[in-house]
Enzyme design. Sequence first.
Site, short mmCIF file in Angstrom:
data_model
loop_
_atom_site.label_atom_id
_atom_site.label_comp_id
_atom_site.label_asym_id
_atom_site.label_seq_id
_atom_site.Cartn_x
_atom_site.Cartn_y
_atom_site.Cartn_z
N SER A 1 41.34 27.35 43.91
CA SER A 1 42.42 26.37 43.89
C SER A 1 41.99 25.01 44.40
O SER A 1 41.45 24.89 45.50
CB SER A 1 43.58 26.83 44.79
OG SER A 1 44.09 28.04 44.34
N HIS B 1 44.36 25.00 38.65
CA HIS B 1 43.41 25.85 37.91
C HIS B 1 43.37 25.39 36.46
O HIS B 1 44.32 25.61 35.71
CB HIS B 1 43.83 27.32 37.99
CG HIS B 1 43.65 27.91 39.35
ND1 HIS B 1 42.50 28.54 39.74
CD2 HIS B 1 44.46 27.92 40.43
CE1 HIS B 1 42.61 28.94 41.00
NE2 HIS B 1 43.80 28.57 41.44
N HIS C 1 45.01 35.23 38.95
CA HIS C 1 45.30 36.08 40.10
C HIS C 1 46.23 37.23 39.67
O HIS C 1 46.97 37.10 38.70
CB HIS C 1 46.03 35.28 41.19
CG HIS C 1 45.34 34.01 41.58
ND1 HIS C 1 45.42 32.88 40.81
CD2 HIS C 1 44.58 33.71 42.66
CE1 HIS C 1 44.71 31.91 41.40
NE2 HIS C 1 44.19 32.38 42.52
N TYR D 1 48.91 38.08 41.12
CA TYR D 1 50.34 37.72 41.24
C TYR D 1 50.89 37.02 40.00
O TYR D 1 52.09 36.93 39.82
CB TYR D 1 50.61 36.87 42.49
CG TYR D 1 49.92 35.53 42.54
CD1 TYR D 1 50.33 34.48 41.73
CD2 TYR D 1 48.85 35.31 43.40
CE1 TYR D 1 49.70 33.24 41.77
CE2 TYR D 1 48.21 34.08 43.46
CZ TYR D 1 48.63 33.05 42.64
OH TYR D 1 48.00 31.85 42.67
N GLU D 2 49.98 36.51 39.14
CA GLU D 2 50.46 35.85 37.93
C GLU D 2 50.99 36.87 36.91
O GLU D 2 51.59 36.48 35.91
CB GLU D 2 49.34 35.01 37.32
CG GLU D 2 48.96 33.82 38.19
CD GLU D 2 47.74 33.07 37.68
OE1 GLU D 2 47.86 32.37 36.67
OE2 GLU D 2 46.66 33.20 38.29
N ALA E 1 40.20 28.92 48.03
CA ALA E 1 40.89 28.25 49.12
C ALA E 1 41.52 29.36 49.94
O ALA E 1 42.07 30.31 49.38
CB ALA E 1 41.97 27.33 48.57
N MET F 1 44.27 35.09 48.20
CA MET F 1 44.88 35.94 47.17
C MET F 1 43.96 36.15 45.99
O MET F 1 44.41 36.37 44.87
CB MET F 1 46.19 35.29 46.69
CG MET F 1 47.19 34.99 47.80
SD MET F 1 48.61 34.09 47.17
CE MET F 1 49.39 33.57 48.72
N SER F 2 42.66 36.07 46.23
CA SER F 2 41.73 36.19 45.09
C SER F 2 40.43 36.85 45.55
O SER F 2 40.40 37.55 46.55
CB SER F 2 41.43 34.79 44.54
OG SER F 2 40.72 34.02 45.49
N ASN G 1 44.27 25.57 55.02
CA ASN G 1 45.39 25.52 55.98
C ASN G 1 45.06 26.51 57.08
O ASN G 1 44.24 27.41 56.87
CB ASN G 1 46.71 25.89 55.30
CG ASN G 1 46.66 27.24 54.61
OD1 ASN G 1 45.98 27.42 53.59
ND2 ASN G 1 47.32 28.20 55.18
N HIS H 1 51.66 25.38 48.60
CA HIS H 1 50.57 25.27 47.63
C HIS H 1 50.05 23.82 47.59
O HIS H 1 48.86 23.59 47.40
CB HIS H 1 51.06 25.71 46.25
CG HIS H 1 49.98 25.84 45.22
ND1 HIS H 1 48.85 26.61 45.41
CD2 HIS H 1 49.85 25.30 43.98
CE1 HIS H 1 48.07 26.52 44.33
NE2 HIS H 1 48.66 25.73 43.45
N1 HPA Z 1 47.39 32.64 52.72
C1 HPA Z 1 47.06 33.26 51.58
N2 HPA Z 1 46.37 32.67 50.61
C2 HPA Z 1 45.99 31.40 50.79
C3 HPA Z 1 46.30 30.70 51.97
C4 HPA Z 1 47.05 31.35 52.99
O1 HPA Z 1 47.36 30.78 54.03
N3 HPA Z 1 45.78 29.46 51.83
C5 HPA Z 1 45.14 29.43 50.62
N4 HPA Z 1 45.28 30.60 49.99
#
Ligand code: HPA
Length: 283
Positions: A33, A64, A86, A88-89, A116, A217-218, A241, A255
């Site tokens: 991402s 993406h 991903h 979740y998509e 990320a 998440m990947s 983050n 996001h």
């Molecule tokens: N949690 C889950 N997936 C993420 C995060 C997060 O804080 N930051 C970037 N992808």
Amino acid sequence: MSHWYTRRDYEAAAEYIAGRIPLRPQVGVILGSGLNPLAEAVESAHALAYTDIPGFPTPTVDGHEGRLIGGLLEGVPVWVMQGRVHYYEGYTMQQVAFPVRVMQVMGIQALLVTNAAGGLNPAFRVGDLMLIRDHINLMGMAGLSPLRGPNDPTLGPRFPDMSQAYDPRLRRLAREVAEEHQIPIHEGVYVGLAGPSFETPADLRFLRLIGADAVGMSTVPEVTVARHGGMRVLGVSGISNVARMEAEPAGETSHEEVLAAGQQIVPRLTTLIRGILARWGAG
Ligand code: HPA
């Protein structure tokens, strides 16, 4: 009954790409991402939209691009995936890992995978890089494995070893390059969750407690397939983050925050990846 992809499906995609990108790739790069701009460093580039490649899943989230770029990075023939999909998509795990299988049947022997991620280790700051030393496959433990279903022994073993999923020599090379360019770099454990909701403070405390340094998440499904297929893997998380382990009124994760941090991460990650490829023969 689910539909299972077979070697034929991967070969069809590989043949399509090989007919349009005239090089024999040695290394596959997956950009996470907000990390798309790294692909701009590729020379003699040929680009293909995922939508045109038979069987390739297409990303549905911002940040993406959904393009495969073939070309040279520091003289090394590479395929760079600008964006990934991903779970979740709505894709199956086998679809999520489809591009890695295509890389495998193309003869690619090393995968550089980026993402990320949220920082759980209290030493991590937004914009930091973390070499993935190991991962916790929470998705897999819950039954979501891209290897579920019939096993094709020509692609890999039924029960693949995962004791050294992230190649120690490639990590050492990455550390040397980081040092040379004075890029601060951490090393740690990535935990993969299905998402798409971000974690609750209680989730985050749990993830820290079980030994994770970063959460995302990947990556885990792609690395699982790469290892099943005998590829060497280097994984790098860009910390977009930092985890808020206690509920705070002003402490929301978004996001947009993840994508904004990409701008900080991209220059360092670009330097790191170029430096690694520049020394590729020595890895
Ligand atoms: N949690 C889950 N997936 C993420 C995060 C997060 O804080 N930051 C970037 N992808």
